[in-house]
Design a protein around this motif. Sequence first.
Motif, PDB file in Angstrom:
ATOM      1  N   TYR A 133       0.825  -1.212   0.000  1.00  0.00           N
ATOM      2  CA  TYR A 133       0.000   0.000   0.000  1.00  0.00           C
ATOM      3  C   TYR A 133       0.861   1.263   0.000  1.00  0.00           C
ATOM      4  CZ  TYR A 133      -2.846   3.810   1.800  1.00  0.00           C
ATOM      5  OH  TYR A 133      -3.457   5.022   1.962  1.00  0.00           O
ATOM      6  N   ALA A 134       0.433   2.239  -0.793  1.00  0.00           N
ATOM      7  CA  ALA A 134       1.071   3.561  -0.788  1.00  0.00           C
ATOM      8  C   ALA A 134       0.019   4.611  -1.119  1.00  0.00           C
ATOM      9  CB  ALA A 134       2.202   3.627  -1.803  1.00  0.00           C
ATOM     10  N   ASN A 135       0.026   5.690  -0.343  1.00  0.00           N
ATOM     11  CA  ASN A 135      -0.820   6.839  -0.677  1.00  0.00           C
ATOM     12  C   ASN A 135      -0.058   7.652  -1.729  1.00  0.00           C
ATOM     13  OD1 ASN A 135      -1.763   9.940   0.876  1.00  0.00           O
ATOM     14  ND2 ASN A 135      -2.893   8.784  -0.657  1.00  0.00           N
ATOM     15  N   SER A 136      -0.008   7.097  -2.937  1.00  0.00           N
ATOM     16  CA  SER A 136       0.877   7.607  -3.982  1.00  0.00           C
ATOM     17  C   SER A 136       0.333   8.847  -4.673  1.00  0.00           C
ATOM     18  CB  SER A 136       1.114   6.516  -5.033  1.00  0.00           C
ATOM     19  OG  SER A 136      -0.129   6.032  -5.516  1.00  0.00           O
ATOM     20  N   GLY A 137      -0.991   9.005  -4.672  1.00  0.00           N
ATOM     21  CA  GLY A 137      -1.594  10.041  -5.495  1.00  0.00           C
ATOM     22  C   GLY A 137      -1.681   9.565  -6.932  1.00  0.00           C
ATOM     23  N   LYS A 138      -2.598  10.150  -7.698  1.00  0.00           N
ATOM     24  CA  LYS A 138      -2.831   9.715  -9.077  1.00  0.00           C
ATOM     25  C   LYS A 138      -2.750  10.902 -10.021  1.00  0.00           C
ATOM     26  CE  LYS A 138      -6.272   7.335 -11.944  1.00  0.00           C
ATOM     27  NZ  LYS A 138      -7.455   6.465 -11.917  1.00  0.00           N
ATOM     28  N   LEU A 139      -2.106  10.674 -11.158  1.00  0.00           N
ATOM     29  CA  LEU A 139      -2.007  11.690 -12.194  1.00  0.00           C
ATOM     30  C   LEU A 139      -2.516  11.095 -13.505  1.00  0.00           C
ATOM     31  CD1 LEU A 139      -1.014  14.500 -13.155  1.00  0.00           C
ATOM     32  CD2 LEU A 139       1.198  13.416 -13.656  1.00  0.00           C
ATOM     33  N   VAL A 140      -3.568  11.682 -14.045  1.00  0.00           N
ATOM     34  CA  VAL A 140      -4.080  11.287 -15.356  1.00  0.00           C
ATOM     35  C   VAL A 140      -3.568  12.304 -16.367  1.00  0.00           C
ATOM     36  CG1 VAL A 140      -6.125  10.764 -16.726  1.00  0.00           C
ATOM     37  CG2 VAL A 140      -6.151  10.363 -14.266  1.00  0.00           C
ATOM     38  N   ALA A 151     -11.946  16.535 -19.236  1.00  0.00           N
ATOM     39  CA  ALA A 151     -11.523  16.193 -17.873  1.00  0.00           C
ATOM     40  C   ALA A 151     -11.756  17.361 -16.924  1.00  0.00           C
ATOM     41  CB  ALA A 151     -10.048  15.803 -17.872  1.00  0.00           C
ATOM     42  N   HIS A 152     -11.508  18.570 -17.430  1.00  0.00           N
ATOM     43  CA  HIS A 152     -11.740  19.766 -16.594  1.00  0.00           C
ATOM     44  C   HIS A 152     -13.215  19.866 -16.217  1.00  0.00           C
ATOM     45  CE1 HIS A 152      -9.906  23.991 -15.835  1.00  0.00           C
ATOM     46  NE2 HIS A 152     -10.640  23.583 -14.820  1.00  0.00           N
ATOM     47  N   ARG A 153     -14.082  19.595 -17.175  1.00  0.00           N
ATOM     48  CA  ARG A 153     -15.521  19.626 -16.880  1.00  0.00           C
ATOM     49  C   ARG A 153     -15.889  18.541 -15.864  1.00  0.00           C
ATOM     50  NH1 ARG A 153     -15.604  20.597 -22.523  1.00  0.00           N
ATOM     51  NH2 ARG A 153     -16.027  18.388 -22.963  1.00  0.00           N
ATOM     52  N   GLN A 154     -15.249  17.369 -15.993  1.00  0.00           N
ATOM     53  CA  GLN A 154     -15.533  16.284 -15.059  1.00  0.00           C
ATOM     54  C   GLN A 154     -15.092  16.657 -13.642  1.00  0.00           C
ATOM     55  OE1 GLN A 154     -17.112  13.495 -15.675  1.00  0.00           O
ATOM     56  NE2 GLN A 154     -16.656  12.170 -13.920  1.00  0.00           N
ATOM     57  N   VAL A 155     -13.932  17.283 -13.508  1.00  0.00           N
ATOM     58  CA  VAL A 155     -13.450  17.726 -12.192  1.00  0.00           C
ATOM     59  C   VAL A 155     -14.401  18.749 -11.595  1.00  0.00           C
ATOM     60  CG1 VAL A 155     -11.616  19.017 -11.022  1.00  0.00           C
ATOM     61  CG2 VAL A 155     -11.025  17.175 -12.616  1.00  0.00           C
ATOM     62  N   ASP A 156     -14.850  19.697 -12.415  1.00  0.00           N
ATOM     63  CA  ASP A 156     -15.793  20.703 -11.927  1.00  0.00           C
ATOM     64  C   ASP A 156     -17.107  20.048 -11.485  1.00  0.00           C
ATOM     65  OD1 ASP A 156     -13.986  22.693 -12.438  1.00  0.00           O
ATOM     66  OD2 ASP A 156     -14.870  23.265 -14.371  1.00  0.00           O
ATOM     67  N   ILE A 191       2.327  15.989 -23.747  1.00  0.00           N
ATOM     68  CA  ILE A 191       1.343  16.174 -22.683  1.00  0.00           C
ATOM     69  C   ILE A 191       0.800  17.599 -22.727  1.00  0.00           C
ATOM     70  CG2 ILE A 191       0.946  16.142 -20.193  1.00  0.00           C
ATOM     71  CD1 ILE A 191       3.228  14.163 -19.925  1.00  0.00           C
ATOM     72  N   VAL A 192      -0.509  17.716 -22.884  1.00  0.00           N
ATOM     73  CA  VAL A 192      -1.124  19.049 -22.859  1.00  0.00           C
ATOM     74  C   VAL A 192      -1.616  19.401 -21.461  1.00  0.00           C
ATOM     75  CG1 VAL A 192      -1.798  18.920 -25.280  1.00  0.00           C
ATOM     76  CG2 VAL A 192      -3.413  18.173 -23.521  1.00  0.00           C
ATOM     77  N   GLY A 193      -1.744  18.417 -20.603  1.00  0.00           N
ATOM     78  CA  GLY A 193      -2.179  18.672 -19.231  1.00  0.00           C
ATOM     79  C   GLY A 193      -2.563  17.387 -18.533  1.00  0.00           C
ATOM     80  N   GLY A 194      -3.089  17.540 -17.320  1.00  0.00           N
ATOM     81  CA  GLY A 194      -3.463  16.367 -16.553  1.00  0.00           C
ATOM     82  C   GLY A 194      -4.318  16.731 -15.352  1.00  0.00           C
ATOM     83  N   VAL A 195      -4.800  15.707 -14.691  1.00  0.00           N
ATOM     84  CA  VAL A 195      -5.571  15.859 -13.459  1.00  0.00           C
ATOM     85  C   VAL A 195      -4.830  15.133 -12.349  1.00  0.00           C
ATOM     86  CG1 VAL A 195      -7.739  15.384 -12.273  1.00  0.00           C
ATOM     87  CG2 VAL A 195      -7.759  16.018 -14.698  1.00  0.00           C
ATOM     88  N   HIS A 196      -4.518  15.872 -11.285  1.00  0.00           N
ATOM     89  CA  HIS A 196      -3.791  15.307 -10.153  1.00  0.00           C
ATOM     90  C   HIS A 196      -4.732  15.160  -8.962  1.00  0.00           C
ATOM     91  CE1 HIS A 196      -0.587  15.735  -6.797  1.00  0.00           C
ATOM     92  NE2 HIS A 196      -0.636  14.482  -7.212  1.00  0.00           N
ATOM     93  N   PHE A 303      -4.386   8.672 -20.487  1.00  0.00           N
ATOM     94  CA  PHE A 303      -5.794   8.634 -20.879  1.00  0.00           C
ATOM     95  C   PHE A 303      -5.985   8.185 -22.319  1.00  0.00           C
ATOM     96  CE2 PHE A 303      -9.649  10.562 -22.608  1.00  0.00           C
ATOM     97  CZ  PHE A 303     -10.594  10.130 -21.689  1.00  0.00           C
ATOM     98  N   GLN A 304      -5.190   8.718 -23.223  1.00  0.00           N
ATOM     99  CA  GLN A 304      -5.381   8.394 -24.631  1.00  0.00           C
ATOM    100  C   GLN A 304      -5.081   6.927 -24.914  1.00  0.00           C
ATOM    101  OE1 GLN A 304      -3.512  11.112 -27.342  1.00  0.00           O
ATOM    102  NE2 GLN A 304      -3.737   9.758 -29.110  1.00  0.00           N
ATOM    103  N   ARG A 305      -4.056   6.386 -24.280  1.00  0.00           N
ATOM    104  CA  ARG A 305      -3.662   4.991 -24.516  1.00  0.00           C
ATOM    105  C   ARG A 305      -4.450   4.004 -23.648  1.00  0.00           C
ATOM    106  NH1 ARG A 305      -0.967   7.857 -27.792  1.00  0.00           N
ATOM    107  NH2 ARG A 305       1.251   7.499 -28.228  1.00  0.00           N
TER     108      ARG A 305
END
Length: 425
Positions: A133-140, A151-156, A191-196, A303-305
């Motif tokens: 286990y690790a509280n690693s955090g996720k980056l898409v 993705a921005h709309r989904q976060v909002d 990479i144009v961006g991501g969600v952390h 995300f794309q792959r």
Amino acid sequence: MRVIVLGAGVVGITTAYYLARDGQQVTLVDRNQGAALEASYANGGQLSYSYVAPLADPGVWTKLAPWLLSPASPVRFRPQLDPQQWRWCLRFLAACTSARSAETTRHLLRLGHASRRLMRELLVQQPALDFGYANSGKLVVYRDTAALNGAHRQVDFQSRSGGDPECRQQVLDGAACVAIEPALDRIRREIVGGVHTPSEDSADCYRFSVGLLDRIRIASPALCCLFDTEIHRLRVRRSEIVGIETSRGLLEADAYVLATGADSARLTRPLGLSLPIYPLKGYSLTAPIADPGAAPTLSVTDFQRKMVYARIDGRLRVAGIADITGYDRAIDPRRMAALVAEARALFPGAVDYRQVEGWAGLRPATPSGRPILGRTAYDKLWLNVGHGALGFTLSLASGRAVADLIGGRPPWVSLDGFTLPGVAP
């Protein structure tokens, strides 16, 4: 009360854990030689409590042609002479609307946040569970602007939907993505961006399942595990399940929980109970990390792959692909090679590719992406099925909710949106 749990994957084991904690006499039944040897064995290793965007979303329509026409597509459809496959696909496409996707997201967030709280409870209990286990955090990460805007709309949308205050999501530009995960430097221009999402975790689902089963054995010596046991059919009398016909003979109990993953629809079909579950075959590779500086520290999703990367102790788990090709569990060498090629391209030199362990498993998916939980129209039969790629993530909340219902209590987390139509929780 005697309860038989059919299926000893992570969903069945978490259900058994909460049933045993209630004092129920539990029997686990599975056709394999041990626990968690199918879909739970080598999944992506991500615990995505807060990033739960369903596969069925409006963006599917623009991706449909490439998915169907390209042999290298992350999603592959091979038509079968199987009405169940075609029904599932049609229902999946019907779920690809903005309204349906938003509704599913709200429900999955509720279950995901409940699972996170239960995982935090487990982590402080003794004996400690050792499962990487690790509280690693996720980056898409996203490679095109349209997908990042979505993705921005989904976060909002998720932030407006409320939920767990621990969940904090931030939309980053490409440079910021590489800054928090330097191992992505090779593709910084793509990479144009991501969600952390810092609150997400990573872990080994197989080790979690086996460790939790050991904990049940210590606390509940009456636990019975029947491995190497084929489940033939559910025996019914009028509207009541009266036993399970298996390779060991008839097994009887006061309640039965179906947690058999992709095989659940086969077992309920003779009862006239049509579960909208179909297998999406996924693949993974696991290899030892050769250069810690070149391997990601965060849990990363391309995300794309449609690929995920999780660092589990000293190994890298790489998972992806969704083959809608029936119930064949064999590893397709071409799909495995594609997985290796993607990993090499993204994180060259990170792992020792001479020691790759390959795996394929059947994710039990519903068209909407929501699991099916709770009662059926048959007395004594309960469902905990259809978790798709989120079995590890949602297993604790699902297991506790079903155990609550069997124990005669309201479920700890609302099952609104997860029950069979026309059947109360």
